[in-house]
Design a protein around this motif. Structure first.
Motif, short mmCIF file in Angstrom:
data_model
loop_
_atom_site.label_atom_id
_atom_site.label_comp_id
_atom_site.label_asym_id
_atom_site.label_seq_id
_atom_site.Cartn_x
_atom_site.Cartn_y
_atom_site.Cartn_z
N ILE A 232 0.84 -1.19 0.00
CA ILE A 232 0.00 0.00 0.00
C ILE A 232 0.88 1.26 0.00
N PRO A 233 0.31 2.41 -0.36
CA PRO A 233 1.07 3.66 -0.22
C PRO A 233 1.43 3.90 1.25
N ALA A 234 2.66 4.31 1.50
CA ALA A 234 3.13 4.50 2.88
C ALA A 234 2.26 5.48 3.66
N ARG A 235 1.68 6.45 2.97
CA ARG A 235 0.85 7.45 3.66
C ARG A 235 -0.42 6.85 4.25
N GLU A 236 -0.79 5.63 3.82
CA GLU A 236 -2.03 5.01 4.29
C GLU A 236 -1.81 4.04 5.45
N VAL A 237 -0.56 3.89 5.89
CA VAL A 237 -0.25 2.89 6.92
C VAL A 237 -1.06 3.13 8.19
N GLU A 238 -1.14 4.36 8.65
CA GLU A 238 -1.86 4.64 9.89
C GLU A 238 -3.33 4.23 9.78
N GLU A 239 -3.94 4.49 8.63
CA GLU A 239 -5.34 4.12 8.42
C GLU A 239 -5.51 2.61 8.46
N TRP A 240 -4.61 1.88 7.79
CA TRP A 240 -4.69 0.42 7.77
C TRP A 240 -4.42 -0.17 9.15
N ASN A 241 -3.50 0.44 9.90
CA ASN A 241 -3.18 -0.05 11.23
C ASN A 241 -4.39 0.08 12.17
N ALA A 242 -5.22 1.07 11.93
CA ALA A 242 -6.42 1.26 12.75
C ALA A 242 -7.50 0.24 12.40
#
Length: 301
Positions: A232-242
């Motif tokens: 995934i795009p690195a900027r979306e990591v926080e969203e996926w982690n949630a």
């Protein structure tokens, strides 16, 4: 043939039910005990070691209740608690001589066994040094040596690899794999890799109950189809982690490679991967999901 049998073992502390109706039969081999903090692992091991008395139920060694065997059972037992006691001003060899005599060995026998075990745990060169000068890993290796002094038939180890470096952990795992051919070894650890490679059976505890038993292969098979890899795009990591339980994350510039534990496929690009025991652990405990029993796995009611 060795046989350690737990029959409906309960342990209550006031209103807290630490262990609830554990029943299992153990023969020679290495058993890995897994569970979250507070699952009842240490309480169970302390009952097997005779330190705690069950509120109800029985623990038998070769058909005899361990509470009635007394010293005869202690002669068959080796135990390493999470924090074992030692005398800081004793040298390593003096400490093992002392523990050996407490376990009923003659002084010559204790000295001979001490030499052998200090060599085994790579402490021979510091045999005459005070324990207070030891690092945490050295103290832990000394604790492993004292548990083996009386050549026990039953070896109970609570977090034995705490403080050991990777090389020491490999040495220790190899030692246990060899000892497990003739002994009953019960190993509790938070380092999943320590049991993944050497345990003949995994015992899974949750909220005081023995939830499931099986080989590593059987348990990981139960999580098949629930472990995924995706980019995934690195900027979306926080969203996926949630949204998901991410067991591994690796950044690659503007992208991130994720390993996800989820019952549902986390997106069209996600690819199913082979689960590990750590994946199984996260699947069953972190997400609090029910893992269906696969072939050969016994779910304990």
């Amino acid at each position: 043939m060795l046989e350690l049998t737990l029959n409906q073992v309960h342990k209550h502390f006031a209103a807290k039910h630490a262990v609830n109706g554990v029943s299992i039969k153990l023969n020679s081999g290495v058993y890995g005990l897994l569970g979250a903090n507070g699952a009842g692992k240490t309480t169970l091991m302390r009952m097997i070691s005779g330190i705690l008395i069950p509120t109800s139920g029985s623990i038998q060694m070769n058909g005899r209740d361990i509470s009635r065997m007394g010293e005869r059972y202690r002669d068959m037992l080796g135990y390493l608690p999470q924090d074992f006691g030692y005398y800081p001003d004793f040298s390593a060899q003096e400490f093992l001589w002392y523990i050996g005599t407490l376990k009923g060995l003659s002084l010559p026998a204790a000295k001979g066994k001490t030499r052998e075990l200090l060599q085994l745990v790579a402490l021979s060169e510091v045999a005459r040094k005070k324990i207070r000068t030891f690092s945490g890993g050295m103290k832990q290796r000394l604790g492993i040596a004292q548990a083996l002094l009386n050549d026990p038939c039953v070896l109970v180890l609570d977090e034995p690899t705490a403080g050991l470096d990777p090389k020491e952990r490999v040495r220790f795992r190899n030692l246990l794999a060899d000892l497990g051919k003739e002994k009953i070894i019960i190993l509790s650890t938070h380092i999943v890799a320590d049991v993944e490679y050497i345990a003949d059976q995994i015992l899974v505890m949750k909220q005081g109950s023995l939830l499931m038993t099986g080989t590593v292969q059987q348990l990981t098979a139960a999580a098949e189809g629930c472990v995924w890899s995706c980019r995934i795009p690195a900027r979306e990591v926080e969203e996926w982690n949630a949204r998901y339980c991410i067991s591994n994350l690796r950044h690659e510039g503007e992208w991130a490679e994720l390993r996800i534990v989820s019952q549902e496929r986390p997106g069209d690009q996600a690819v199913a991967v082979v689960p590990t025991l750590e994946d199984f652990y996260l699947y069953h405990f972190q997400d609090d999901l029910t893992v269906a029993a696969g072939a050969g796995i016994r779910e304990v009611q």
